[in-house]
Design a protein around this motif. Structure first.
Motif, short mmCIF file in Angstrom:
data_model
loop_
_atom_site.label_atom_id
_atom_site.label_comp_id
_atom_site.label_asym_id
_atom_site.label_seq_id
_atom_site.Cartn_x
_atom_site.Cartn_y
_atom_site.Cartn_z
N TRP A 15 -21.97 -14.45 56.09
CA TRP A 15 -22.63 -14.70 54.80
C TRP A 15 -21.76 -15.61 53.92
CZ3 TRP A 15 -20.57 -13.20 50.04
CH2 TRP A 15 -21.40 -13.42 48.94
N ALA A 16 -20.46 -15.34 53.87
CA ALA A 16 -19.56 -16.12 53.01
C ALA A 16 -19.48 -17.57 53.44
CB ALA A 16 -18.16 -15.48 53.02
N GLN A 17 -19.67 -17.82 54.72
CA GLN A 17 -19.59 -19.18 55.26
C GLN A 17 -20.96 -19.85 55.35
OE1 GLN A 17 -17.62 -18.81 59.07
NE2 GLN A 17 -16.10 -17.42 58.22
N ASN A 18 -22.02 -19.15 54.89
CA ASN A 18 -23.39 -19.67 55.04
C ASN A 18 -23.73 -20.00 56.49
OD1 ASN A 18 -24.09 -19.60 52.23
ND2 ASN A 18 -22.80 -21.42 51.93
N ALA A 19 -23.16 -19.22 57.40
CA ALA A 19 -23.28 -19.54 58.82
C ALA A 19 -24.67 -19.27 59.39
CB ALA A 19 -22.24 -18.74 59.61
N LEU A 20 -25.49 -18.45 58.71
CA LEU A 20 -26.81 -18.12 59.22
C LEU A 20 -27.94 -18.79 58.45
CD1 LEU A 20 -26.32 -14.28 59.88
CD2 LEU A 20 -25.90 -16.22 61.42
N VAL A 21 -27.59 -19.62 57.48
CA VAL A 21 -28.61 -20.29 56.67
C VAL A 21 -29.48 -21.20 57.55
CG1 VAL A 21 -28.99 -22.00 54.85
CG2 VAL A 21 -27.24 -20.23 54.56
N GLY A 22 -30.79 -21.06 57.40
CA GLY A 22 -31.72 -21.90 58.12
C GLY A 22 -32.08 -21.41 59.50
N LYS A 23 -31.45 -20.34 59.98
CA LYS A 23 -31.81 -19.78 61.28
C LYS A 23 -33.06 -18.92 61.13
CE LYS A 23 -26.98 -19.71 62.88
NZ LYS A 23 -27.11 -20.76 63.92
N VAL A 24 -33.85 -18.84 62.18
CA VAL A 24 -35.08 -18.05 62.15
C VAL A 24 -34.75 -16.59 62.42
CG1 VAL A 24 -37.40 -17.78 63.09
CG2 VAL A 24 -36.36 -20.06 62.97
N ALA A 25 -35.38 -15.69 61.68
CA ALA A 25 -35.19 -14.25 61.88
C ALA A 25 -36.55 -13.57 61.94
CB ALA A 25 -34.35 -13.64 60.76
N ALA A 26 -36.60 -12.48 62.69
CA ALA A 26 -37.81 -11.66 62.76
C ALA A 26 -37.38 -10.22 63.00
CB ALA A 26 -38.74 -12.15 63.87
N VAL A 27 -38.30 -9.29 62.73
CA VAL A 27 -38.00 -7.86 62.84
C VAL A 27 -39.13 -7.16 63.58
CG1 VAL A 27 -37.47 -5.73 61.59
CG2 VAL A 27 -36.74 -7.94 60.64
N PHE A 28 -38.77 -6.21 64.43
CA PHE A 28 -39.75 -5.31 65.03
C PHE A 28 -39.20 -3.89 64.94
CE2 PHE A 28 -36.99 -6.79 68.39
CZ PHE A 28 -36.75 -5.68 69.20
N ALA A 29 -40.10 -2.89 65.01
CA ALA A 29 -39.64 -1.53 64.74
C ALA A 29 -40.52 -0.49 65.44
CB ALA A 29 -39.64 -1.26 63.24
N SER A 30 -39.98 0.69 65.56
CA SER A 30 -40.69 1.86 66.07
C SER A 30 -40.61 2.97 65.03
CB SER A 30 -40.06 2.33 67.38
OG SER A 30 -40.59 3.58 67.79
N THR A 31 -41.67 3.78 64.97
CA THR A 31 -41.63 4.95 64.10
C THR A 31 -42.40 6.10 64.74
OG1 THR A 31 -41.91 5.69 61.81
CG2 THR A 31 -43.70 4.43 62.76
N GLY A 32 -42.26 7.29 64.18
CA GLY A 32 -42.86 8.46 64.79
C GLY A 32 -44.32 8.65 64.49
N SER A 33 -44.83 8.07 63.41
CA SER A 33 -46.23 8.25 63.05
C SER A 33 -46.75 7.00 62.36
CB SER A 33 -46.40 9.46 62.13
OG SER A 33 -45.83 9.21 60.86
N GLN A 34 -48.07 6.92 62.24
CA GLN A 34 -48.67 5.74 61.62
C GLN A 34 -48.28 5.60 60.16
OE1 GLN A 34 -52.87 4.74 63.04
NE2 GLN A 34 -52.76 6.92 63.53
N HIS A 35 -47.88 6.69 59.53
CA HIS A 35 -47.52 6.65 58.11
C HIS A 35 -46.07 7.08 57.92
CE1 HIS A 35 -51.78 6.07 57.54
NE2 HIS A 35 -52.02 7.18 58.21
N GLY A 36 -45.24 6.77 58.90
CA GLY A 36 -43.85 7.20 58.87
C GLY A 36 -42.88 6.17 58.32
#
Length: 207
Positions: A98-119
């Motif tokens: 973060w201090a070096q701005n080393a990740l600026v402009g890179k693409v990021a995405a997130v995926f996840a699992s949970t125990g219930s539809q409203h969890g």
């Protein structure tokens, strides 16, 4: 070659299965190199065995590794509506990047699992994106061009904010084919965006 990292934490194997599908989708985009890695475990081995955590021989990543990639896809279980502590600890150790701005402009995405539809599934997807935006990364979700997320005929994980699965309260429900298809879709989506951005210098000098 466009370099994509699929980085995840998984307790019972659901997120690992999604991560493998994300990697498969990213590899389907020509000219893409994909690595599959997990964050370090913080739970003692004897506790893992006692509660039935799944064994995982995937290589472990270090925060410094992130700089080498054009895109990073993060996967985490949902714990009390937020990312797992193991993933948060890993991101907290990336302050040097973060201090070096080393990740600026890179693409990021997130995926996840949970125990219930409203969890807290969607809360986890969204809140995990917050530190990634502090790093200056460009967030890619799972657009409605993946029509599988709109079905009402069965339980489906994921949202416009990212792919996912519903594990069930007992953790016995495996990711469905729709869930895995969503992860493959997101992996390919991220790889295509990263390929389009490859070579662009989005890390401008600080004003």
């Amino acid at each position: 070659m466009t370099r994509v990292l699929v980085l995840y934490y998984s307790s019972y194997g659901h997120v690992r299965a999604l991560a493998q599908a994300e990697a498969e989708g990213a590899r389907s985009v020509p000219g893409t190199h994909v690595d599959l890695r997990r964050v370090p475990e913080t739970v003692p081995q004897e506790i893992r065995q006692k509660v039935g955590f799944a064994a995982d021989d995937t290589h472990v990543a270090a925060p410094a590794d992130l700089e080498a990639y054009d895109a990073i896809i993060f996967g985490t279980p949902t714990l009390f509506g937020m990312m797992a502590g193991q993933m948060k600890s890993f991101l907290d150790q990336a302050g040097g990047l973060w201090a070096q701005n080393a990740l600026v402009g890179k693409v990021a995405a997130v995926f996840a699992s949970t125990g219930s539809q409203h969890g807290g599934h969607e809360a986890t997807l969204l809140s995990t994106q917050i530190p990634l935006q502090h790093f200056g990364m460009l967030i890619a979700g799972m657009p409605y061009t993946f029509a599988g997320q709109t079905t009402a005929e069965s339980i489906v994980g994921g949202a416009p904010y990212g792919a996912g699965t519903i594990a069930g309260a007992d953790g016995l429900r495996a990711p469905s084919e729709t869930d895995l298809a969503g992860a493959r879709f997101q992996g390919a989506h991220v790889a295509r965006i990263a390929t389009l951005l490859a070579g662009a210098n989005l890390n401008e000098e600080a004003a």
